[in-house]
Design an enzyme around this catalytic site. Structure first.
Site, mmCIF file in Angstrom:
data_model
loop_
_atom_site.group_PDB
_atom_site.id
_atom_site.type_symbol
_atom_site.label_atom_id
_atom_site.label_comp_id
_atom_site.label_asym_id
_atom_site.label_seq_id
_atom_site.Cartn_x
_atom_site.Cartn_y
_atom_site.Cartn_z
ATOM 1 C CD GLN A 192 3.416 4.584 2.314
ATOM 2 O OE1 GLN A 192 4.565 5.465 1.716
ATOM 3 N NE2 GLN A 192 2.495 4.642 2.763
ATOM 4 C CE LYS B 209 4.575 7.413 -2.268
ATOM 5 N NZ LYS B 209 3.914 7.665 -1.722
ATOM 6 C CE LYS C 141 -4.003 2.536 0.565
ATOM 7 N NZ LYS C 141 -3.118 2.794 -1.110
ATOM 8 C CB SER D 285 -5.694 4.872 2.265
ATOM 9 O OG SER D 285 -5.344 6.388 1.098
ATOM 10 C CB THR E 45 -2.156 13.785 4.329
ATOM 11 O OG1 THR E 45 -2.757 12.739 3.563
ATOM 12 C CG2 THR E 45 -0.539 13.816 4.543
ATOM 13 C CE LYS F 36 4.168 7.092 5.661
ATOM 14 N NZ LYS F 36 3.606 8.566 4.468
ATOM 15 N N GLY G 235 -2.299 8.322 -4.079
ATOM 16 C CA GLY G 235 -1.852 9.584 -4.502
ATOM 17 C C GLY G 235 -0.800 9.908 -3.987
ATOM 18 C CG ASP G 236 3.468 11.064 -2.567
ATOM 19 O OD1 ASP G 236 3.761 10.988 -1.867
ATOM 20 O OD2 ASP G 236 4.051 11.671 -2.944
ATOM 21 C CG ASN H 145 -3.781 15.605 -0.123
ATOM 22 O OD1 ASN H 145 -3.670 15.209 0.720
ATOM 23 N ND2 ASN H 145 -5.105 16.598 -0.740
HETATM 24 P P1 NDP Z 1 0.372 17.569 -3.658
HETATM 25 O O1 NDP Z 1 1.958 17.721 -5.658
HETATM 26 O O2 NDP Z 1 -0.554 18.346 -3.980
HETATM 27 O O3 NDP Z 1 1.184 19.067 -3.819
HETATM 28 C C1 NDP Z 1 2.990 19.554 -3.230
HETATM 29 C C2 NDP Z 1 3.537 21.018 -3.099
HETATM 30 O O4 NDP Z 1 4.439 20.759 -2.476
HETATM 31 C C3 NDP Z 1 3.888 21.720 -4.034
HETATM 32 O O5 NDP Z 1 2.721 22.506 -3.383
HETATM 33 C C4 NDP Z 1 4.785 21.538 -4.711
HETATM 34 O O6 NDP Z 1 4.361 22.694 -5.447
HETATM 35 C C5 NDP Z 1 5.058 21.235 -3.687
HETATM 36 N N1 NDP Z 1 6.516 20.878 -4.323
HETATM 37 C C6 NDP Z 1 6.664 19.828 -4.501
HETATM 38 N N2 NDP Z 1 8.245 19.192 -5.033
HETATM 39 C C7 NDP Z 1 8.505 20.438 -4.455
HETATM 40 C C8 NDP Z 1 9.811 20.146 -4.337
HETATM 41 N N3 NDP Z 1 10.955 19.295 -5.338
HETATM 42 N N4 NDP Z 1 10.337 21.571 -4.000
HETATM 43 C C9 NDP Z 1 9.434 22.626 -3.274
HETATM 44 N N5 NDP Z 1 8.265 22.281 -3.357
HETATM 45 C C10 NDP Z 1 7.807 21.367 -4.131
HETATM 46 O O7 NDP Z 1 1.604 16.863 -3.344
HETATM 47 P P2 NDP Z 1 1.595 16.278 -1.662
HETATM 48 O O8 NDP Z 1 0.585 17.445 -0.967
HETATM 49 O O9 NDP Z 1 0.414 15.071 -1.801
HETATM 50 O O10 NDP Z 1 2.653 15.811 -1.335
HETATM 51 C C11 NDP Z 1 3.046 16.776 -0.500
HETATM 52 C C12 NDP Z 1 4.565 15.796 0.572
HETATM 53 O O11 NDP Z 1 3.559 14.510 1.794
HETATM 54 C C13 NDP Z 1 5.234 14.673 -0.228
HETATM 55 O O12 NDP Z 1 6.187 14.642 0.271
HETATM 56 C C14 NDP Z 1 4.101 13.317 -0.401
HETATM 57 O O13 NDP Z 1 5.090 12.148 -0.118
HETATM 58 C C15 NDP Z 1 4.003 13.478 1.441
HETATM 59 N N6 NDP Z 1 2.519 12.704 1.607
HETATM 60 C C16 NDP Z 1 1.186 13.072 1.273
HETATM 61 C C17 NDP Z 1 0.389 12.503 1.341
HETATM 62 C C18 NDP Z 1 -1.136 12.241 0.549
HETATM 63 O O14 NDP Z 1 -1.587 11.301 1.189
HETATM 64 N N7 NDP Z 1 -1.161 12.456 -0.848
HETATM 65 C C19 NDP Z 1 0.470 11.145 2.432
HETATM 66 C C20 NDP Z 1 1.886 11.118 3.161
HETATM 67 C C21 NDP Z 1 2.787 11.535 3.316
HETATM 68 P P3 NDP Z 1 4.031 22.786 -7.080
HETATM 69 O O15 NDP Z 1 2.835 23.411 -7.192
HETATM 70 O O16 NDP Z 1 5.536 24.192 -7.536
HETATM 71 O O17 NDP Z 1 4.439 22.160 -7.898
HETATM 72 O O1 2IT Z 2 2.967 9.742 1.927
HETATM 73 C C1 2IT Z 2 2.126 7.855 2.124
HETATM 74 O O2 2IT Z 2 1.774 7.760 3.261
HETATM 75 C C2 2IT Z 2 0.793 8.902 1.015
HETATM 76 N N1 2IT Z 2 1.335 9.369 -0.010
HETATM 77 C C3 2IT Z 2 -0.029 7.956 1.050
HETATM 78 C C4 2IT Z 2 -0.231 6.907 0.458
HETATM 79 C C5 2IT Z 2 -1.967 6.145 0.729
HETATM 80 O O3 2IT Z 2 -1.476 4.858 0.306
HETATM 81 O O4 2IT Z 2 -2.729 6.677 0.639
#
Ligand code: NDP
Ligand code: 2IT
Length: 456
Positions: A121, A136, A100, A388, A220, A124, A175-176, A251
């Site tokens: 992961q 992943k 997952k 999830s 998250t 976690k 997603g991520d 997100n």
């Molecule tokens: P999104 O794509 O929704 O948002 C990512 C954000 O981070 C955007 O604002 C983006 O800017 C910025 N960003 C991405 N890459 C970079 C970079 N190299 N340098 C600076 N800023 C950057 O992703 P999420 O919010 O889903 O994910 C954010 C983090 O949280 C990641 O590390 C992800 O692995 C982690 N995460 C996500 C989960 C989820 O459920 N979605 C769960 C647990 C962890 P821009 O708009 O310019 O691309």
């Molecule tokens: O990093 C993470 O935990 C996620 N991007 C969410 C993974 C999931 O299966 O919901």
């Protein structure tokens, strides 16, 4: 005492040799090395106390993914030109449940990034208390500037290969970075079309009208704030009246900001990959949401609508803004040692990692030594994958819970993760160190399941 020292020396030697093998076997994969190093070092007290974990090849097996799949993703852009990206799925560990973990679409994606994320992961997912293993995936595809049709063609091509390896009882992506509701929708459609069956549990983060869970979008960010709130309350502190800085505006960032504001905090800054905005009166979240979730624009546009706010090019500068609570929610290694020192100097009280591995090992050291309340990613951002898993449960039942039911379950899960991390840290002699606590609590369950299932 001597015996204990002896065990500790043996544990350190063992861990060192496993780490050396990882570096040798996975050359040039710095992010993967970093994630492995952090976990392995925190396991020393476990091996010293329970030498049984040094048997059965537990660590040697844990650091080697069960499977790493890479594949070609051909697609045709709007100009009719064929393009080729690389797709990945790592199926890291299935000891406690189906693989997952999310899918990341970002030009920086490579085997090192996918493996660090899949490795983390595993621990976690164990911490959530849900029956999910670690996985992943993603692609070096850059969704920025692509039309809706290009996104659809790319995701359909990606799923045409990925579908062979996933399934609601084998591997469940979500997603991520760069993968949200739109991309999950297109991928679910293509999976359903290929399989000729409605297997809703194969992906999570789906739209509510076709099998998604309420509160998954928020999970998250909300979960991260719930976790930080537990840390703050242990010191009789809280979000009320605090100043918060959140990096990112995707997100995780958006729903961390929303929950922090609901709890009475003032969020003064957020960012994207180009730069950050500072609004000393408090960010207008509606504007950020419209710009990022609907219009897919740059965060710099914010200041056109709120001229008293300022925009600054570059990402590091956001950590120079004085705050009580920092929630790094963009990407890996966004807080280095220097930024951590500035945050500490400016009086930060708590750091909650919404992103995966946003702090370098040196930065974590700075926070821990300064006594900052530090919520490591594996624990603090586990709310997303936890919900999830609740989406998978609802899909199995062909039933859905109300928002508040899911949110209540999420809140309880985050409290439990906090408690088990605190307890493990105490039990293994490092009270208050939630990095060590979360790693140990996550490890023990996976290791015990691996022992029970034999050398496979
Ligand atoms: P999104 O794509 O929704 O948002 C990512 C954000 O981070 C955007 O604002 C983006 O800017 C910025 N960003 C991405 N890459 C970079 C970079 N190299 N340098 C600076 N800023 C950057 O992703 P999420 O919010 O889903 O994910 C954010 C983090 O949280 C990641 O590390 C992800 O692995 C982690 N995460 C996500 C989960 C989820 O459920 N979605 C769960 C647990 C962890 P821009 O708009 O310019 O691309
Ligand atoms: O990093 C993470 O935990 C996620 N991007 C969410 C993974 C999931 O299966 O919901």
């Amino acid at each position: 005492m001597t015996l204990q020292v002896d065990h500790e020396t043996k544990a350190k030697e063992y861990i060192h040799s496993v780490y050396e093998t990882v570096v040798k076997r996975n050359p040039h994969e710095s992010e993967f090395h970093q994630a492995v190093k952090e976990i392995l070092e925190s396991l020393t007290p476990v091996f010293a106390k329970h030498p049984k974990y040094m048997q059965h090849g537990i660590l040697e097996r844990l650091v080697e993914p069960e499977r790493l799949i890479t594949f070609r993703v051909p697609w045709v852009d709007d100009q009719g030109i064929p393009r080729v990206n690389r797709g990945f799925r790592v199926q890291f560990n299935s000891a406690i449940g189906p693989y997952k973990g999310g899918l990341r679409f970002h030009p920086s994606v490579n085997a090192s990034i996918i493996k660090f994320l899949g490795f983390e992961q595993t621990f976690k997912n164990s911490l959530t208390g849900q029956p999910i293993g670690g996985g992943k995936g993603g692609s070096d595809f850059d969704p920025k500037g692509k039309s809706d049709n290009e996104i659809m063609r790319f995701t359909q091509s990606f799923m045409t290969e990925l579908y062979k390896y996933i399934g609601q009882d084998t591997d469940v992506p979500a997603g991520d970075i760069g993968v949200g509701a739109r991309e999950i929708g297109y991928m679910f459609g293509q999976y359903k079309r290929i399989r000729g069956a409605y297997e809703a549990g194969v992906l999570t983060g789906k739209g509510i009208i076709y099998g998604g869970s309420l509160a998954r979008t928020e999970a998250t960010g909300y979960g991260c704030v719930y976790f930080v709130n537990e840390m703050l309350q242990s010191q009789s502190l809280g979000f009320e009246g605090s100043t918060v800085v959140v990096s990112g505006s995707g997100n995780v960032a958006i729903y961390s900001m929303q929950k922090a504001m609901q709890l009475g905090a003032k969020v003064v800054a957020c960012s994207d990959s180009n730069g950050y905005i500072y609004d000393k009166n408090g960010i207008h979240l509606d504007t950020v949401r419209r710009l990022k979730e609907v219009e897919r624009k740059r965060i710099s546009e914010y200041v056109k609508e709120h001229p008293h706010a300022t925009y600054h090019e570059g990402c590091n500068g956001i950590w120079t803004i004085p705050c009580d609570i920092a929630l790094p929610s963009a990407t890996q290694n966004e807080i280095n040692e220097e930024s951590a020192k500035i945050l500490v100097r400016n009086g930060v009280k708590a750091v909650g990692e919404g992103a995966n591995m946003p702090s370098t090992l040196e930065a974590i050291d700075v926070f821990l030594k300064a006594g900052v309340l530090f919520g490591p990613a594996k624990a603090a951002n586990a709310g997303g994958v936890a919900v999830s898993a609740l989406e998978m449960s609802q899909n199995s039942m062909r039933y859905s819970w109300h928002f508040h039911e899911v949110d209540d379950k999420l809140h309880t899960i985050m409290k439990n993760i906090y408690k088990s991390s605190v307890q493990a840290a105490e039990e293994y002699g490092q009270p208050g160190n939630l990095v060590v606590g979360a790693n140990i609590a996550g490890f023990i369950k996976v290791a015990d399941a691996m022992i029970a299932q034999g050398v496979i």
